[in-house]
Scaffold this active site. Structure first.
Site, PDB file in Angstrom:
ATOM      1  N   ASP A 120    -122.576  44.775  -7.251  1.00  0.00           N
ATOM      2  CA  ASP A 120    -123.459  43.882  -8.001  1.00  0.00           C
ATOM      3  C   ASP A 120    -124.904  44.246  -7.667  1.00  0.00           C
ATOM      4  OD1 ASP A 120    -124.664  41.810  -9.321  1.00  0.00           O
ATOM      5  OD2 ASP A 120    -123.732  40.207  -8.202  1.00  0.00           O
ATOM      6  N   ASP A 176    -113.023  35.771  -5.662  1.00  0.00           N
ATOM      7  CA  ASP A 176    -112.980  34.309  -5.567  1.00  0.00           C
ATOM      8  C   ASP A 176    -114.183  33.613  -6.175  1.00  0.00           C
ATOM      9  OD1 ASP A 176    -114.852  35.235  -3.494  1.00  0.00           O
ATOM     10  OD2 ASP A 176    -114.904  33.132  -2.920  1.00  0.00           O
ATOM     11  N   ARG A 182    -108.302  33.759  -6.095  1.00  0.00           N
ATOM     12  CA  ARG A 182    -108.038  35.140  -5.674  1.00  0.00           C
ATOM     13  C   ARG A 182    -106.661  35.615  -6.129  1.00  0.00           C
ATOM     14  NH1 ARG A 182    -112.048  36.720  -1.998  1.00  0.00           N
ATOM     15  NH2 ARG A 182    -112.848  35.083  -0.642  1.00  0.00           N
TER      16      ARG A 182
HETATM   17  P1  5GP Z   1    -123.574  42.921  -3.881  1.00  0.00           P
HETATM   18  O1  5GP Z   1    -123.764  42.936  -2.389  1.00  0.00           O
HETATM   19  O2  5GP Z   1    -123.371  44.270  -4.500  1.00  0.00           O
HETATM   20  O3  5GP Z   1    -124.613  42.091  -4.563  1.00  0.00           O
HETATM   21  O4  5GP Z   1    -122.289  42.074  -4.159  1.00  0.00           O
HETATM   22  C1  5GP Z   1    -121.071  42.503  -3.749  1.00  0.00           C
HETATM   23  C2  5GP Z   1    -120.238  41.331  -3.264  1.00  0.00           C
HETATM   24  O5  5GP Z   1    -120.594  40.118  -3.899  1.00  0.00           O
HETATM   25  C3  5GP Z   1    -118.809  41.604  -3.601  1.00  0.00           C
HETATM   26  O6  5GP Z   1    -118.135  42.191  -2.513  1.00  0.00           O
HETATM   27  C4  5GP Z   1    -118.278  40.224  -3.946  1.00  0.00           C
HETATM   28  O7  5GP Z   1    -117.751  39.613  -2.799  1.00  0.00           O
HETATM   29  C5  5GP Z   1    -119.479  39.449  -4.403  1.00  0.00           C
HETATM   30  N1  5GP Z   1    -119.592  39.434  -5.884  1.00  0.00           N
HETATM   31  C6  5GP Z   1    -120.496  40.085  -6.654  1.00  0.00           C
HETATM   32  N2  5GP Z   1    -120.297  39.832  -7.950  1.00  0.00           N
HETATM   33  C7  5GP Z   1    -119.246  38.987  -8.030  1.00  0.00           C
HETATM   34  C8  5GP Z   1    -118.547  38.379  -9.126  1.00  0.00           C
HETATM   35  O8  5GP Z   1    -118.838  38.527 -10.309  1.00  0.00           O
HETATM   36  N3  5GP Z   1    -117.501  37.576  -8.773  1.00  0.00           N
HETATM   37  C9  5GP Z   1    -117.126  37.351  -7.485  1.00  0.00           C
HETATM   38  N4  5GP Z   1    -116.084  36.562  -7.291  1.00  0.00           N
HETATM   39  N5  5GP Z   1    -117.743  37.928  -6.431  1.00  0.00           N
HETATM   40  C10 5GP Z   1    -118.804  38.733  -6.698  1.00  0.00           C
HETATM   41 MG    MG Z   2    -116.752  36.831  -2.441  1.00  0.00          MG
END
Ligand code: 5GP
Ligand code: MG
Length: 196
Positions: A120, A176, A182
């Protein structure tokens, strides 16, 4: 639970097909690289050994399916990282829960495959990759199940991506909302009422 689903973005059959396909590519790449590195062809199939590092909790289902298609000798070391605590649907910065890590002090000589559920902002993958690099692995590859089609995510270097998805909050197949959903076998979006 099913009544909370707004749309099914990727169903279980599409996931299974793509996971098997991706595993085939990963296996072929790792075998090719390690054989090349060895030069004299000594690195026969049975010698290829990797260290898998799944980021918990979201990647558990993906990893469980993926490893059944990876016929490689492997050790699995877990890393717990929290970035969307509780009911957050936007990242709040990643932190590593060190007490939930069974990483060895050094990864010298290890060919590591780091696996996360979704890319993300990229914060989680970067944090985990940096932590692994400090332990000096022989090589480090990264793999995510999902990547959001947004600038931050598309600019993070990652070796394997199973699916690119729209920039929406999704759950299921290990992911989740507030630790629920999940166990959904498909990757879905939730109805807006759920977040109220
Ligand atoms: P980042 O650190 O790249 O912003 O986000 C990664 C983490 O955020 C992922 O491992 C996940 O746990 C959570 N995450 C990001 N986007 C989503 C989403 O659309 N749904 C869920 N359930 N978790 C997300
Ligand atoms: Mg999460």
């Amino acid at each position: 639970m099913d009544q909370d689903i707004a749309t099914v973005l990727i169903d279980r059959h599409a996931i299974a097909t793509r996971v098997a396909e991706l595993a085939g590519r990963i296996t072929a790449d790792i075998r090719a690289d390690l054989a090349k590195e060895d030069g004299d062809g000594r690195n026969s199939e049975k010698d290829v050994e990797i260290t898998l590092v799944p980021i918990l909790s979201g990647s558990f289902m993906f990893v469980a399916d993926l490893i059944r298609h990876l016929p490689l000798r492997m050790q699995i070391r877990m890393l717990a990282v929290s970035s969307y605590p509780g009911k957050a649907t936007e990242t709040e910065g990643s932190t590593v829960k060190r007490e939930l890590t069974n990483l060895p002090e050094t990864l010298a000589g290890c060919h590591v495959l780091l696996i996360d559920d979704i890319l993300d902002s990229g914060g989680t993958l970067k944090l985990a990759a940096d932590l692994l690099r400090e332990r000096e692995p022989a090589s480090l590859r990264t793999c995510v199940l999902l990547r959001k089609k947004r600038d931050t995510a598309m600019h993070v270097p990652v070796d394997y991506v199973a699916f690119d998805i729209p920039d929406e909050f999704i759950v299921g197949y290990g992911l989740d909302y507030n630790d629920f959903y999940r166990n959904l076998p498909d990757i879905v979006t939730l109805r807006p009422e759920v977040f109220q």
